[in-house]
Design an enzyme around this catalytic site. Structure first.
Site, PDB file in Angstrom:
ATOM      1  N   ASN A 121       0.788  -1.216  -0.229  1.00 58.86           N
ATOM      2  CA  ASN A 121       0.152   0.012  -0.008  1.00 58.86           C
ATOM      3  C   ASN A 121       1.005   1.152   0.003  1.00 58.86           C
ATOM      4  O   ASN A 121       1.719   1.561   0.916  1.00 58.86           O
ATOM      5  CB  ASN A 121      -0.980  -0.271   1.173  1.00 58.86           C
ATOM      6  CG  ASN A 121      -1.935   1.141   1.272  1.00 58.86           C
ATOM      7  OD1 ASN A 121      -1.567   2.266   0.871  1.00 58.86           O
ATOM      8  ND2 ASN A 121      -2.893   0.989   1.834  1.00 58.86           N
ATOM      9  N   HIS A 146       0.937   6.003   1.670  1.00 61.20           N
ATOM     10  CA  HIS A 146       1.944   7.217   2.613  1.00 61.20           C
ATOM     11  C   HIS A 146       2.889   7.678   1.817  1.00 61.20           C
ATOM     12  O   HIS A 146       3.592   8.694   2.319  1.00 61.20           O
ATOM     13  CB  HIS A 146       2.166   6.460   4.002  1.00 61.20           C
ATOM     14  CG  HIS A 146       0.646   6.347   4.668  1.00 61.20           C
ATOM     15  ND1 HIS A 146      -0.123   7.357   4.792  1.00 61.20           N
ATOM     16  CD2 HIS A 146       0.228   5.221   5.041  1.00 61.20           C
ATOM     17  CE1 HIS A 146      -1.358   6.919   5.368  1.00 61.20           C
ATOM     18  NE2 HIS A 146      -1.007   5.636   5.337  1.00 61.20           N
ATOM     19  N   ARG A 185       4.183  18.718   0.768  1.00 65.19           N
ATOM     20  CA  ARG A 185       4.632  19.745   0.339  1.00 65.19           C
ATOM     21  C   ARG A 185       4.311  20.214  -0.966  1.00 65.19           C
ATOM     22  O   ARG A 185       4.756  21.291  -1.564  1.00 65.19           O
ATOM     23  CB  ARG A 185       6.045  19.581   0.453  1.00 65.19           C
ATOM     24  CG  ARG A 185       6.824  19.586   1.657  1.00 65.19           C
ATOM     25  CD  ARG A 185       7.078  20.799   2.042  1.00 65.19           C
ATOM     26  NE  ARG A 185       7.804  21.727   1.475  1.00 65.19           N
ATOM     27  CZ  ARG A 185       9.166  21.904   1.876  1.00 65.19           C
ATOM     28  NH1 ARG A 185       9.665  21.420   2.746  1.00 65.19           N
ATOM     29  NH2 ARG A 185       9.896  22.808   1.233  1.00 65.19           N
ATOM     30  N   HIS A 189      -5.641   3.745  -1.738  1.00 61.33           N
ATOM     31  CA  HIS A 189      -6.903   4.057  -1.224  1.00 61.33           C
ATOM     32  C   HIS A 189      -7.148   5.501  -1.853  1.00 61.33           C
ATOM     33  O   HIS A 189      -6.615   6.329  -1.294  1.00 61.33           O
ATOM     34  CB  HIS A 189      -6.802   4.162   0.347  1.00 61.33           C
ATOM     35  CG  HIS A 189      -8.312   4.104   0.928  1.00 61.33           C
ATOM     36  ND1 HIS A 189      -8.459   4.079   2.220  1.00 61.33           N
ATOM     37  CD2 HIS A 189      -9.283   4.708   0.408  1.00 61.33           C
ATOM     38  CE1 HIS A 189      -9.591   4.343   2.503  1.00 61.33           C
ATOM     39  NE2 HIS A 189     -10.335   4.782   1.526  1.00 61.33           N
ATOM     40  N   ARG A 201      -9.140   8.397  -1.175  1.00 59.96           N
ATOM     41  CA  ARG A 201      -9.932   8.961  -0.186  1.00 59.96           C
ATOM     42  C   ARG A 201     -10.794   9.842  -0.923  1.00 59.96           C
ATOM     43  O   ARG A 201     -10.284  10.608  -1.721  1.00 59.96           O
ATOM     44  CB  ARG A 201      -9.434   9.305   0.874  1.00 59.96           C
ATOM     45  CG  ARG A 201      -8.772   8.135   1.992  1.00 59.96           C
ATOM     46  CD  ARG A 201      -8.230   8.856   3.101  1.00 59.96           C
ATOM     47  NE  ARG A 201      -8.212   7.585   4.062  1.00 59.96           N
ATOM     48  CZ  ARG A 201      -9.276   7.470   5.188  1.00 59.96           C
ATOM     49  NH1 ARG A 201     -10.315   8.091   5.122  1.00 59.96           N
ATOM     50  NH2 ARG A 201      -9.045   6.321   5.921  1.00 59.96           N
ATOM     51  N   ARG A 225      -6.427  12.865   0.124  1.00 57.48           N
ATOM     52  CA  ARG A 225      -5.570  13.128   1.207  1.00 57.48           C
ATOM     53  C   ARG A 225      -4.253  12.589   0.641  1.00 57.48           C
ATOM     54  O   ARG A 225      -3.250  12.939   1.154  1.00 57.48           O
ATOM     55  CB  ARG A 225      -5.672  12.909   2.423  1.00 57.48           C
ATOM     56  CG  ARG A 225      -5.895  11.634   2.918  1.00 57.48           C
ATOM     57  CD  ARG A 225      -5.835  11.480   4.667  1.00 57.48           C
ATOM     58  NE  ARG A 225      -7.420  11.750   4.896  1.00 57.48           N
ATOM     59  CZ  ARG A 225      -7.823  11.121   5.995  1.00 57.48           C
ATOM     60  NH1 ARG A 225      -7.105  10.308   6.889  1.00 57.48           N
ATOM     61  NH2 ARG A 225      -9.117  11.238   6.267  1.00 57.48           N
ATOM     62  N   GLU A 268      -8.564   0.526  -3.110  1.00 55.30           N
ATOM     63  CA  GLU A 268      -9.461   0.611  -1.896  1.00 55.30           C
ATOM     64  C   GLU A 268     -10.501   1.943  -2.209  1.00 55.30           C
ATOM     65  O   GLU A 268      -9.850   3.004  -2.525  1.00 55.30           O
ATOM     66  CB  GLU A 268      -8.796   0.780  -0.637  1.00 55.30           C
ATOM     67  CG  GLU A 268      -7.797  -0.469  -0.522  1.00 55.30           C
ATOM     68  CD  GLU A 268      -7.030  -0.159   0.978  1.00 55.30           C
ATOM     69  OE1 GLU A 268      -7.084   0.910   1.303  1.00 55.30           O
ATOM     70  OE2 GLU A 268      -6.348  -1.124   1.239  1.00 55.30           O
ATOM     71  N   THR A 275      -7.463   7.030   9.968  1.00 53.95           N
ATOM     72  CA  THR A 275      -7.469   5.844   9.023  1.00 53.95           C
ATOM     73  C   THR A 275      -8.538   5.119   9.145  1.00 53.95           C
ATOM     74  O   THR A 275      -9.252   5.549  10.160  1.00 53.95           O
ATOM     75  CB  THR A 275      -6.164   5.079   9.280  1.00 53.95           C
ATOM     76  OG1 THR A 275      -6.030   3.977   8.380  1.00 53.95           O
ATOM     77  CG2 THR A 275      -6.109   4.551  10.741  1.00 53.95           C
ATOM     78  N   THR A 276      -8.777   4.110   8.284  1.00 57.16           N
ATOM     79  CA  THR A 276     -10.059   3.219   8.418  1.00 57.16           C
ATOM     80  C   THR A 276     -10.192   2.807   9.635  1.00 57.16           C
ATOM     81  O   THR A 276      -9.396   2.022  10.246  1.00 57.16           O
ATOM     82  CB  THR A 276     -10.001   2.139   7.335  1.00 57.16           C
ATOM     83  OG1 THR A 276      -9.528   2.765   6.234  1.00 57.16           O
ATOM     84  CG2 THR A 276     -11.391   1.610   6.918  1.00 57.16           C
ATOM     85  N   GLU A 279     -11.689  -8.947   3.185  1.00 56.12           N
ATOM     86  CA  GLU A 279     -10.205  -8.524   3.791  1.00 56.12           C
ATOM     87  C   GLU A 279     -10.536  -8.328   5.391  1.00 56.12           C
ATOM     88  O   GLU A 279     -11.496  -7.638   5.569  1.00 56.12           O
ATOM     89  CB  GLU A 279      -9.713  -7.113   3.243  1.00 56.12           C
ATOM     90  CG  GLU A 279      -8.534  -7.007   3.904  1.00 56.12           C
ATOM     91  CD  GLU A 279      -7.523  -5.849   3.238  1.00 56.12           C
ATOM     92  OE1 GLU A 279      -7.566  -5.580   1.898  1.00 56.12           O
ATOM     93  OE2 GLU A 279      -6.900  -5.218   3.617  1.00 56.12           O
ATOM     94  N   HIS A 281      -4.380  -3.966   8.115  1.00 61.48           N
ATOM     95  CA  HIS A 281      -4.421  -3.038   8.908  1.00 61.48           C
ATOM     96  C   HIS A 281      -3.764  -2.736  10.060  1.00 61.48           C
ATOM     97  O   HIS A 281      -3.828  -3.988  10.892  1.00 61.48           O
ATOM     98  CB  HIS A 281      -5.910  -2.591   9.448  1.00 61.48           C
ATOM     99  CG  HIS A 281      -6.268  -1.149   9.664  1.00 61.48           C
ATOM    100  ND1 HIS A 281      -5.850  -0.510  11.021  1.00 61.48           N
ATOM    101  CD2 HIS A 281      -6.565  -0.167   8.702  1.00 61.48           C
ATOM    102  CE1 HIS A 281      -6.233   0.595  10.850  1.00 61.48           C
ATOM    103  NE2 HIS A 281      -6.602   1.123   9.514  1.00 61.48           N
ATOM    104  N   GLY A 327       0.624  -0.939   4.582  1.00 60.27           N
ATOM    105  CA  GLY A 327       0.783   0.447   4.118  1.00 60.27           C
ATOM    106  C   GLY A 327       1.610   1.271   4.907  1.00 60.27           C
ATOM    107  O   GLY A 327       2.912   1.337   4.877  1.00 60.27           O
TER     108      GLY A 327
END
Ligand code: PXP
Length: 244
Positions: free
Chosen positions: A10, A13, A21, A46, A48, A52, A73, A103-104, A154, A197, A219
């Site tokens: 994942n 991040h 930045r 993911h 979102r 983000r 996701e 987070t989820t 999952e 997760h 992730g």
């Protein structure tokens, strides 16, 4: 022989850091290329609602340039389903989403928007996209996933990982057996079982002992430890620990 567990890398991040930045780096695509070289089986991201981390352009670039499966996701919304039908990733994992969460937080409530969920699964499967539901290790949710037509579930490993970090042996065991029982039940229904997760080296290694879990999606820890030892070394360490 024990089956080799697939690893979903994942890369959200990497995008979080880039977006902090507003520059073009670090590049999620570059991370995915390093992942592919180091035997990850799929790239997970993911999209979102607030964008983000991963954004649409990242996903089109990944789809075009990375020749390993893409696992997207998404929340269960009209916008996300229609984007997914356009992008056509190999896998879709439907997750609950709440704008304010970091987070989820929990698994999908299969009773909410049930009709829309079922219709969405049918539409995605018609485009040859395999569909997974991100759910808590709960037998009722697993049964619902099967009845709704999902290919996979999952299992949310957040509670297990939380207890692990608190070193509470009794609760760790409870969560472990909850995941094991859920895996056995899902397999008995013919569902594929993924998990994710909050996983790190130790929790992934312990949960890899549950026969039937076929895939981990990891992730935050990947990127966190990469800061200290580099992505390649993190991936190699996971490959060694999971005997992949
Ligand atoms: N699987 C799903 C369905 C998720 O929503 C997430 C978090 O985005 C993960 C796995 C990865 O969790 P973590 O970043 O804690 O490894």
């Amino acid at each position: 022989m024990k089956n080799r567990i697939r690893l979903g890398f994942n890369i959200d991040h990497v995008a979080t850091l880039r977006n902090a930045r507003g520059e073009g780096f670090p590049s999620p695509l570059k991370a995915a290329i390093i992942g592919k070289k180091n035997k990850v089986d799929l790239i997970t991201a993911h999209l979102r609602e607030d964008r983000r981390h991963i954004r649409e352009k990242d996903l089109y670039d990944l789809k075009k340039k990375i020749k390993i499966p893409l696992n997207l996701e998404i929340a269960l919304t009209k916008e996300m389903i229609s984007f997914s039908l356009k992008l056509k990733p190999n896998f879709i994992c439907i997750v609950p989403e709440n704008r304010k969460e970091i987070t989820t937080e929990g698994g999908l409530n299969t009773n909410l928007k049930k009709k829309f969920l079922q219709e969405s699964i049918i539409k995605l499967k018609k485009k040859h996209i395999k569909v997974s539901l991100f759910i808590d290790p709960d037998l009722k949710r697993i049964k619902d996933a099967k009845m709704l037509g999902a290919d996979s579930i999952e299992l949310h490993t957040g509670n297990f990982c939380k207890q692990w970090s608190m070193k509470d042996k009794k609760r760790i065991n409870i969560e472990f057996y909850r995941l094991k029982k859920s895996t056995d039940y899902a397999k008995s229904l013919g569902l594929n079982v993924h998990a994710g997760h909050g996983l790190n080296y130790q929790t992934a290694k312990v949960l890899s002992k549950i026969k039937g879990i076929e895939e981990f999606n990891i992730g935050h820890f990947f990127i966190a430890d990469s800061i200290f030892i580099g992505i390649e070394n993190v991936l190699k360490k996971f490959n060694r620990l999971l005997k992949r």
